[in-house]
Design an enzyme around this catalytic site. Structure first.
Site, mmCIF file in Angstrom:
data_model
loop_
_atom_site.group_PDB
_atom_site.id
_atom_site.type_symbol
_atom_site.label_atom_id
_atom_site.label_comp_id
_atom_site.label_asym_id
_atom_site.label_seq_id
_atom_site.Cartn_x
_atom_site.Cartn_y
_atom_site.Cartn_z
ATOM 1 N N HIS A 1 0.828 -1.203 0.000
ATOM 2 C CA HIS A 1 0.000 0.000 0.000
ATOM 3 C C HIS A 1 0.863 1.254 0.000
ATOM 4 O O HIS A 1 1.561 1.550 0.973
ATOM 5 C CB HIS A 1 -0.919 -0.008 1.232
ATOM 6 N N GLU B 1 3.310 0.433 3.012
ATOM 7 C CA GLU B 1 2.962 -0.643 3.937
ATOM 8 C C GLU B 1 3.038 -1.979 3.204
ATOM 9 O O GLU B 1 2.393 -2.170 2.169
ATOM 10 C CB GLU B 1 1.542 -0.434 4.468
#
Length: 509
Positions: free
Chosen positions: A147, A159
């Site tokens: 992410h 992430e």
């Protein structure tokens, strides 16, 4: 069957989806030296996406931030492809398509029939459960979340989401690829909101709660948090920037996915504003009004002049009593050693409302004003009225506190000031993330600073204020309201009891 992994050195990276996020991801990895293949079901979109990336890089060359030969090298290794099958030789394929679970599951099932056994499949989802996407695959161990944040090249954190069945080798490989591109990679469990959106709930939800209770207006909340604590933007400015239509869905989604956890409870103030189309900047009005995209600053009252002969008592046991007394003295008021018969009594409670603090100290609530000791007194001062503070006491105190041109915010009675409540909520949510092992403490702190732009990581911020004070604020709110939203994380309670840093990890078992 081997574990998913990638070789060292330049890779072939496929990006599916040529929207804003897909373009940013393609630019990041192309600049990092990898070969990038872009695919979009709409071939024109793919071509436009790659053209936009190259145009951005050309502007960097013009500004002297990218060498011309580097741009030519990128031109040679970034391309679009006409068919999904053209991604067959990629080492990693990253999806940046619409946030629709059915569409993503279908894509990953198709990709698995195309790519090699060693290829890692990653999804840039911001809100979907990665394990549910991976369940469409024969080999879910090769599927992970990756992410990024918009704009990808400038938001230097990503992430890496480890789903329940994601192989450790896939996580390690993605972390290395991201860090090789110059971003901070944080490893996160497959939980709602992952890390950054999860940790960011406190700022929004407590800001909304303060307005619900009529403690302060949206602009007053933003002023205190931005000017007093160093946030880049207050919660209502941020909601207007992202769009309340989008943010409201995120708030509801995280609340629902966490089984209606009270810490994430959405505000009843939001649905009527969404229904009215008050989304923020993009509609010209949200919590603020906008003219050509620029916020119209709300009118602010000018401070009155300091009345002559004013007498003031400052609670000598208050956390910042000396600094507060210095402000009063410099403004020309007379400091008194006794509260009895004094015009104004200044107190500095932590985790307590002004009315309760005045009664506890045996003071006349009509002559009492509380001043926040958490917000630095040289940046912005917050004064809290009791339910019965007299108008002349309110105005006299505001005049004193504003006498050296430091801005002053006047708020209604509240268990904890704006700064106290918001910081305690942020720290509490972060502590619970650490307690649950959703991310390691180091990753938590770094992701919040980079991804949310907070001046400090939340647990470090808790240490600056003091774990005991954070606990005091949360317990004060819990006692006064009975709302389980404010129940303190055991991570805070145990470290406060031991007198150790909130950054202290759990002992190894």
């Amino acid at each position: 069957m081997g574990h998913p992994q990638v070789h060292a050195g330049p890779l072939r990276i496929g990006v599916v989806g040529a929207g804003t996020m897909g373009r940013g991801i393609a630019q990041l990895f192309a600049q990092a030296g990898h070969a990038v293949l872009c695919f979009d079901e709409n071939r024109d979109s793919a071509a436009q996406g790659l053209a936009a990336v190259l145009s951005t890089l050309e502007s960097l060359v013009a500004k002297g931030r990218l060498a011309p030969d580097a741009l030519e090298s990128i031109r040679g290794r970034a391309a679009i492809c006409a068919n999904l099958a053209d991604l067959a030789e990629c080492d990693v394929v990253i999806d940046a398509i619409v946030e629709d679970i059915a569409v993503k599951r279908d894509l990953f099932a198709r990709l698995e029939g195309i790519v090699t056994e060693s290829c890692i499949l990653a999804t840039n989802t911001s809100s979907l459960i990665v394990a549910e996407i991976a369940s469409a695959c024969r080999r879910p161990e090769r599927v992970a979340g990756l992410h990024f944040f918009n704009p990808v090249p400038r938001m230097r954190v990503a992430e890496v989401i480890a789903a329940v069945r994601t192989a450790a080798s896939a996580v390690a490989a993605l972390r290395a690829i991201v860090e090789g591109a110059g971003h901070k990679a944080v490893v996160v469990a497959d939980q709602p909101g992952f890390l950054v959106n999860h940790a960011g709930r406190g700022l929004y939800t407590e800001g909304l709660r303060l307005v619900e209770e009529r403690v302060a207006s949206p602009s007053e909340v933003d002023d205190v948090l931005r000017d007093g604590l160093g946030f880049r933007m207050g919660p209502f400015e941020l909601l207007d920037l992202t769009g309340l239509d989008v943010s409201s869905k995120v708030m509801t989604s995280i609340y629902d996915q966490f089984q209606e956890e009270p810490r994430f409870r959405p505000s009843s103030l939001v649905p009527p504003r969404v229904a009215a189309g008050l989304y923020g900047r993009k509609t010209g009005e949200g919590w603020y009004r906008y003219d050509k995209g620029q916020k119209i600053e709300p009118a602010r009252k000018s401070a009155p002049s300091v009345p002559s002969g004013l007498s003031v008592w400052v609670d000598p046991d208050a956390p910042e009593s000396d600094a507060l007394a210095g402000i009063v003295r410099k403004a020309g008021a007379r400091l008194r050693l006794q509260a009895a018969g004094t015009d104004i009594c200044l107190i500095q409670p932590i985790g307590e409302d002004a009315t309760s603090a005045a009664l506890r100290l045996g003071l006349d609530p009509t002559r009492c004003v509380a001043v926040d000791p958490i917000t630095p007194l040289n940046r912005r001062r917050t004064m809290m009225l009791t339910v019965t503070t007299a108008p002349e006491v309110r105005d006299g105190t505001r005049a004193l506190l504003a006498s050296d041109d430091v801005p002053v915010t006047v708020i209604g009675d509240s268990v904890g000031f704006i700064a106290q409540r918001v910081i305690a909520t942020i720290v509490n949510i972060a502590a619970n993330i650490a307690q649950r092992g959703i991310a390691e403490v180091e990753d938590l702190e770094a992701a919040v600073c980079i991804g949310l732009g907070y001046p400090f990581g939340p647990l470090h911020w808790g240490d600056r204020i003091g774990a005991g004070r954070i606990l005091q604020i949360l317990n004060g709110q819990l006692r006064a309201t009975g709302d389980p939203r404010y129940r303190p994380s055991q991570w805070i309670a145990r470290r406060a009891a031991l007198g150790v840093s909130l950054l202290t990890p759990e002992a190894q078992r």
